[in-house]
Scaffold this active site. Structure first.
Site, mmCIF file in Angstrom:
data_model
loop_
_atom_site.group_PDB
_atom_site.id
_atom_site.type_symbol
_atom_site.label_atom_id
_atom_site.label_comp_id
_atom_site.label_asym_id
_atom_site.label_seq_id
_atom_site.Cartn_x
_atom_site.Cartn_y
_atom_site.Cartn_z
ATOM 1 N N HIS A 44 34.290 47.662 90.357
ATOM 2 C CA HIS A 44 34.709 47.154 91.484
ATOM 3 C C HIS A 44 35.950 46.272 91.425
ATOM 4 O O HIS A 44 35.886 45.511 90.412
ATOM 5 C CB HIS A 44 33.679 46.592 92.385
ATOM 6 N N ASP A 63 38.282 38.314 99.394
ATOM 7 C CA ASP A 63 36.994 38.690 99.986
ATOM 8 C C ASP A 63 36.338 37.347 100.158
ATOM 9 O O ASP A 63 36.621 36.449 99.784
ATOM 10 C CB ASP A 63 36.246 39.557 99.142
ATOM 11 N N ASN A 109 30.886 47.681 87.317
ATOM 12 C CA ASN A 109 30.855 48.970 87.605
ATOM 13 C C ASN A 109 32.104 49.405 88.107
ATOM 14 O O ASN A 109 32.499 50.100 88.732
ATOM 15 C CB ASN A 109 29.670 49.020 88.994
ATOM 16 N N GLU A 121 33.128 48.870 96.238
ATOM 17 C CA GLU A 121 32.370 49.251 95.021
ATOM 18 C C GLU A 121 32.531 50.822 94.909
ATOM 19 O O GLU A 121 33.184 51.379 95.800
ATOM 20 C CB GLU A 121 30.734 49.115 95.683
HETATM 21 C C1 F6R Z 1 35.847 38.081 93.643
HETATM 22 C C2 F6R Z 1 36.110 39.305 93.430
HETATM 23 C C3 F6R Z 1 35.453 40.306 92.467
HETATM 24 C C4 F6R Z 1 35.311 39.749 91.151
HETATM 25 C C5 F6R Z 1 34.443 40.445 90.069
HETATM 26 C C6 F6R Z 1 34.518 39.638 88.786
HETATM 27 O O1 F6R Z 1 36.992 37.523 94.710
HETATM 28 O O2 F6R Z 1 36.981 40.010 94.133
HETATM 29 O O3 F6R Z 1 35.608 41.480 92.477
HETATM 30 O O4 F6R Z 1 36.535 39.572 90.660
HETATM 31 O O5 F6R Z 1 33.319 40.565 90.726
HETATM 32 O O6 F6R Z 1 33.790 38.725 88.698
HETATM 33 P P1 F6R Z 1 33.727 37.650 87.651
HETATM 34 O O7 F6R Z 1 35.250 37.160 87.411
HETATM 35 O O8 F6R Z 1 32.970 36.379 88.030
HETATM 36 O O9 F6R Z 1 33.259 38.269 86.424
#
Ligand code: F6R
Length: 239
Positions: free
Chosen positions: A136, A66, A134, A141
């Site tokens: 995701h 992403d 959440n 989401e």
């Molecule tokens: C980032 C991504 C997000 C993160 C998620 C957890 O490329 O795809 O889904 O993996 O937000 O973020 P952290 O690792 O910072 O807790």
């Protein structure tokens, strides 16, 4: 879905080892990469292994999950910048083989053709994921269709809040992103998801205890034949 509870250090080494053995077997492997705090330790270990001469990224192609909408690649909070500084600048990967989905129609990584591009390369051999509080994965989401391919997303309030720690203020956090979809992720041949820290304990419990539902996007991973969850003791504290 396999669950391994290890220390953070052991998680990083285990994932590095799996990638290293993949690259020895298949030097031109396709890696699916994530940003965020979860994979940083793995990238550190990969850099160490490269510097020690154990692995080469010369023939590797990567596809990131992403990217924020509206941040250029040299913005310190863009995911391109993150990947360059944590991994790409420190190993011998060819930047031209590193892909990050884009909203720019003229980009070869334009989001509408991103999934086909991955397919043309033979598909992702190894996908690294983190998880949001959440549920995701990537920026999918709650409520995202399980059939989704790479698309534009409106970020939820909770995600904007989670990510605001990296910006000067919450108002600077982009409200939209481009993200691989849940179907794009499920197309990967092998998936590891890193779930660490106390603030992920509820998410891990939800993932393990309840059924598959679009309310909790990561739950789709139960349908994939080759997923390993790497969790630490803190994240596993509610199991
Ligand atoms: C980032 C991504 C997000 C993160 C998620 C957890 O490329 O795809 O889904 O993996 O937000 O973020 P952290 O690792 O910072 O807790």
């Amino acid at each position: 879905m396999e669950l391994k509870i290890l220390s953070l250090n052991e998680i990083n080494l285990a994932i590095k080892d799996e990638i290293a053995s993949l690259l020895r077997r298949k030097p031109n492997a396709i890696l699916g990469l994530a940003t965020g705090s979860s994979p940083i330790g793995v990238y550190d270990e990969l850099v160490k292994a490269y510097k020690a001469g154990d692995i080469s990224f010369n023939e590797v192609t990567s596809f990131n999950l992403d990217e924020y909408f509206g941040l250029s690649g040299d913005h310190p909070q863009s995911y391109r910048y993150f990947m360059n500084t944590h991994l790409f600048d420190h190993v011998n990967i060819l930047k031209s083989k590193t892909h990050i989905p884009s909203i720019d129609k003229n980009s070869e990584d334009y989001y509408e053709t991103y999934d086909n591009k991955i397919k043309d390369h033979g598909g992702i051999d190894f996908q690294i994921l983190g998880i949001g509080s959440n549920g995701h994965i990537a920026f999918n989401e709650p409520g995202t269709s399980f059939d989704s391919l790479t698309h534009i997303v409106d970020l939820k309030e909770s995600t904007i809040k989670d990510n605001s720690r990296f910006f000067n203020s919450i108002s600077e956090v982009p409200t939209k992103a481009v993200s691989m979809g849940l179907k794009s992720i499920m197309n990967a041949k092998r998936i590891v998801i890193i779930i660490t820290g106390k603030n992920k304990a509820n998410a891990l419990k939800r993932l393990m205890d309840k059924g598959i539902s679009t309310d909790f996007p990561a739950s789709i991973l139960h349908r994939h034949p080759k997923v390993t969850i790497y969790a630490d003791k803190e994240a596993a504290s509610l199991l």
